[in-house]
Design an enzyme around this catalytic site. Structure first.
Site, mmCIF file in Angstrom:
data_model
loop_
_atom_site.group_PDB
_atom_site.id
_atom_site.type_symbol
_atom_site.label_atom_id
_atom_site.label_comp_id
_atom_site.label_asym_id
_atom_site.label_seq_id
_atom_site.Cartn_x
_atom_site.Cartn_y
_atom_site.Cartn_z
ATOM 1 N N HIS A 7 26.340 -16.497 -44.172
ATOM 2 C CA HIS A 7 26.940 -15.284 -44.700
ATOM 3 C C HIS A 7 28.214 -15.734 -45.401
ATOM 4 C CE1 HIS A 7 25.066 -11.761 -42.204
ATOM 5 N NE2 HIS A 7 24.194 -12.362 -42.988
ATOM 6 N N ASP B 178 28.871 -17.631 -40.673
ATOM 7 C CA ASP B 178 29.655 -16.771 -41.546
ATOM 8 C C ASP B 178 31.008 -17.440 -41.710
ATOM 9 O OD1 ASP B 178 31.683 -14.747 -42.188
ATOM 10 O OD2 ASP B 178 30.119 -13.249 -41.873
ATOM 11 N N TRP C 292 23.793 -10.404 -34.615
ATOM 12 C CA TRP C 292 25.211 -10.544 -34.275
ATOM 13 C C TRP C 292 25.595 -9.394 -33.370
ATOM 14 C CZ3 TRP C 292 29.223 -7.028 -35.242
ATOM 15 C CH2 TRP C 292 30.488 -7.463 -34.820
ATOM 16 N N HIS D 177 34.049 -16.377 -39.689
ATOM 17 C CA HIS D 177 33.946 -16.280 -38.237
ATOM 18 C C HIS D 177 34.444 -17.514 -37.501
ATOM 19 C CE1 HIS D 177 30.807 -12.786 -38.037
ATOM 20 N NE2 HIS D 177 31.831 -12.525 -38.822
ATOM 21 N N ASP E 236 28.441 -11.197 -47.350
ATOM 22 C CA ASP E 236 28.829 -10.233 -46.328
ATOM 23 C C ASP E 236 30.316 -9.918 -46.476
ATOM 24 O OD1 ASP E 236 29.235 -8.645 -44.161
ATOM 25 O OD2 ASP E 236 28.741 -10.150 -42.645
ATOM 26 N N LYS F 247 30.856 -15.783 -33.730
ATOM 27 C CA LYS F 247 32.139 -15.266 -34.175
ATOM 28 C C LYS F 247 33.216 -15.745 -33.209
ATOM 29 C CE LYS F 247 34.252 -11.158 -36.200
ATOM 30 N NZ LYS F 247 34.024 -9.790 -36.659
ATOM 31 N N ASP G 137 36.728 -10.143 -44.525
ATOM 32 C CA ASP G 137 35.604 -9.775 -45.398
ATOM 33 C C ASP G 137 36.024 -9.302 -46.779
ATOM 34 O OD1 ASP G 137 33.214 -10.239 -43.747
ATOM 35 O OD2 ASP G 137 34.089 -8.754 -42.428
ATOM 36 N N GLU H 225 24.156 -15.360 -35.038
ATOM 37 C CA GLU H 225 25.428 -15.533 -35.748
ATOM 38 C C GLU H 225 26.588 -15.551 -34.757
ATOM 39 O OE1 GLU H 225 28.089 -13.165 -39.154
ATOM 40 O OE2 GLU H 225 26.196 -12.345 -38.436
ATOM 41 N N ASP I 171 38.883 -12.755 -40.161
ATOM 42 C CA ASP I 171 37.598 -12.295 -40.697
ATOM 43 C C ASP I 171 37.759 -10.946 -41.377
ATOM 44 O OD1 ASP I 171 34.838 -12.078 -41.156
ATOM 45 O OD2 ASP I 171 34.564 -10.971 -39.302
#
Length: 417
Positions: free
Chosen positions: A285, A258, A183, A261, A325, A226, A295, A224, A293
């Protein structure tokens, strides 16, 4: 009633709808979930001093953050005693451990710089996953694999190539395949004059990285995507369209999604079935975005359960690599690890306890009223009693009793740092 007695009662309830709870637990204990090392130190790493840069940010200042390799490994070891089932460890390249005053920049990293991680993994019979670190570095201030500065771009290509060699070392030393995820935080804060150029350079860079000889049965390289990042609001080079198309045409490369993302109205759970039709393997993820995003720690929420259900009901357990993640510096970091890992495994167990054949038949025969009824009724089936018994059988604390150990560790270890 004892945990065993409650389990036997729950087992009988599930048997009535054709679900074998014993079999579900046997499957669950073999599904590895990759635990991310960067929750323990707020994504700082060991290869340089300074804060995070490159579209990544942690918030909070909870005491007890790991500041050395010894502290981080001890914290991870503590967390794993409270988490049932199979596990892997996910590492960023910035977590290289240098000894005897040695230091290497990211383009010169070698397997020996991760020997400590291999020793830890072998001690606990764990696999290792890996991530090149294309952020928090002076040469990542503007761009990395998309850079128009050939010297900068070549530096990061060498970093990616080094990480493939390290990933193969992990797989050889542990006997477990390594998932290596790429990424990059490359993009623009405002509208670019050229969207094609950076993506063309990214594609060429990835081609050079993947040209390194490696065993594709031991190392699974992922790309990955985003949608945007901090300071990258207008344009991200590694968009979903870019990474999905690249993985589709490039041998030895698989897509990684993810679930933080994407646009807030996009659900990764809805994307899994489409991806499985065109890829032998995919990677995830799992996180919890809150408006973007952000997390947050993984919860047992609807999307986490839907992701697990898509993996299970499509018979894709062997085809989907699951990693977590997230990073929260505002709460106890051990508690954050344990909560997220246990919730991912709860979601998988919940999915394994679904009568998937029956539900598919109802859909195919267009009995939608009954399908809706069963989907709702299953929400109050005694899943928790099966989970408690599973934890007991895995020799980890049941229900919230695990938090007593977290508090003890905070008092005796974290608070003294």
């Amino acid at each position: 009633m004892t945990i065993k007695e409650r389990y036997e009662s729950a087992k009988a309830v599930y048997q009535e709808i054709g679900v074998d709870t014993d079999n579900a637990m046997e499957i669950l204990k073999k599904i590895p979930v990759s635990m991310h090392c960067w929750q323990g130190d707020d994504v700082i790493g060991f290869d340089r001093k300074g804060g995070l840069t490159g579209g990544i940010q942690t918030t909070g200042n909870y005491p007890g953050k790991a500041q050395t390799p010894e502290e981080l490994l001890a914290d991870m070891e503590e967390a794993m005693t409270l988490i049932p089932g199979a596990k892997k460890i996910n590492i960023h390249a910035s977590y290289a451990v240098f000894e005897d005053g040695e230091w290497a920049d990211r383009d010169a990293l070698e397997p020996k710089h991760f020997k400590r991680w291999v020793e830890f993994a072998r001690k606990h019979n764990l696999g290792l996953d890996f991530n090149p670190t294309f952020f928090s570095h002076p040469k990542a201030e503007n761009s990395t694999l998309t850079s128009p500065d050939e010297e900068i771009r070549k530096f990061w290509i060498r970093h990616g190539q080094a990480c493939i060699r390290i990933s193969q070392y992990f797989a050889q030393q542990t006997g477990i395949p390594c998932v290596m995820n790429i990424w990059i935080p490359d993009g623009f804060k405002d509208y670019p004059a050229d969207r094609l150029g950076p993506r063309a350079r990214y594609k060429a860079s990835l081609d050079e990285i993947l040209a390194v000889p490696y065993d594709k049965s031991k190392v699974y390289v992922c790309v990955e995507s985003k949608v945007f990042g901090i300071g990258l609001e207008a344009y991200t080079a590694g968009s979903a369209e870019f990474t999905m198309n690249y993985a589709a045409i490039k041998e030895g490369c698989i897509p990684l999604m993810d679930n933080g993302h994407y646009h807030p109205t996009e659900m990764v759970s809805d994307k899994i079935s489409s991806m499985l039709l065109f890829h032998d393997k995919i990677a995830l993820h799992v996180t919890r975005p809150m408006r973007w995003d952000s997390d947050h720690v993984v919860l047992l929420d609807d999307e986490t359960k839907e992701i697990a259900k898509e993996i299970v009901r499509n018979d894709a357990i062997e085809r989907v690599f699951i990693a977590l993640d997230y990073f929260d510096a505002g709460i106890n970091r051990i508690g954050a690890w344990v909560t997220g890992m246990r919730n991912m495994q709860k979601a998988l167990l919940y999915a394994l306890l679904q009568p998937k054949k029956k539900l598919k038949e109802l859909q195919d025969t267009m009995q939608f009223t009954e399908l809706m009824m069963w989907q709702e009724e299953l929400k109050t089936y005694p899943f928790g009693d099966v989970w408690d018994y599973y934890c007991e059988s895995e020799n980890v604390p049941v229900k919230g009793s695990w938090f007593d150990e977290v508090k003890r560790y905070e008092t005796e270890v974290l608070s003294r740092r």
